[in-house]
Design a protein around this motif. Sequence first.
Motif, short mmCIF file in Angstrom:
data_model
loop_
_atom_site.label_atom_id
_atom_site.label_comp_id
_atom_site.label_asym_id
_atom_site.label_seq_id
_atom_site.Cartn_x
_atom_site.Cartn_y
_atom_site.Cartn_z
N LEU A 155 83.49 35.58 67.01
CA LEU A 155 82.62 35.23 67.64
C LEU A 155 81.19 34.57 67.18
N SER A 159 80.33 30.48 67.85
CA SER A 159 79.17 30.36 68.59
C SER A 159 77.89 29.63 67.45
N ASN A 185 72.86 34.51 76.33
CA ASN A 185 74.10 35.17 76.71
C ASN A 185 74.74 35.76 75.63
N LEU A 186 74.26 35.89 74.23
CA LEU A 186 74.94 36.36 73.19
C LEU A 186 74.80 38.00 73.35
N GLU A 187 73.94 38.65 73.86
CA GLU A 187 73.82 40.10 73.93
C GLU A 187 75.02 40.63 74.91
N GLU A 188 75.13 39.95 76.05
CA GLU A 188 75.97 40.20 76.99
C GLU A 188 77.53 39.97 76.54
N ARG A 189 77.65 38.99 75.71
CA ARG A 189 79.10 38.76 75.22
C ARG A 189 79.42 39.94 74.12
N ILE A 190 78.41 40.20 73.32
CA ILE A 190 78.86 41.26 72.41
C ILE A 190 78.83 42.83 73.09
N SER A 192 80.31 43.11 75.73
CA SER A 192 81.63 43.12 76.53
C SER A 192 82.55 43.07 75.42
N LEU A 193 82.58 42.61 74.16
CA LEU A 193 83.47 42.67 73.33
C LEU A 193 83.60 44.05 72.62
#
Length: 203
Positions: A155, A159, A185-190, A192-193
């Motif tokens: 990721l 990114s 948006n990085l915190e949200e993607r992490i 979720s991952l």
Amino acid sequence: MEDISYKVPVGASTAELVIKKSRFVAAVGRAATRRDAEDFIESVRDLHPAASHNCYAFVACAPGGTDIGFGDDGEVSGTAGRPMLTLLEHSGIGEVAAVVSRYFGGIKLGPGGLLRAYTDCLRTALGELEIKEHVPVRNGYLVFSYAHENSIRVLFEKSGVTITSVERAEDVRFGFAAPFNIAENLEERIASLTRGKSKFVWT
């Protein structure tokens, strides 16, 4: 997403013009902060202690920012520092400082002549300046389980996030630098991952 990258100097450049026996010497370099700009200006003054004037301007921030300044060093007001700053602002280059040193040749140039001389000399130096694209970053760290390390590395790589440090103990801790345009948006993607099983902190 909005592209917030901008051009910054790589190294420095110089230029010299002689107009009616007055010698103008321009120096341009990078100044990421006001202190950098002050240090650059002082270093050029040290190179030209016999100059009649060492006029300067700087944009110690991204283009369009407010950490800017200029000085006429005894020249006629409005003929040197201010037009030099205007030229820097219109160049689209950020984190930049410039000094034009004048050795008076005995012939007065008049306000219009001075303005043209200072800006022409600086414009020539800017034309010789090597530049690169600079992407502002936001720093942080992330703590997560070993099971997620590979997926987080993928990721980050996709990114444009740079891993700045790695610590391994019971969990893994990555220090990182994320481009501002993806940081939101990085915190949200992490989360979720890792299904919420990570600690994400901006520093």
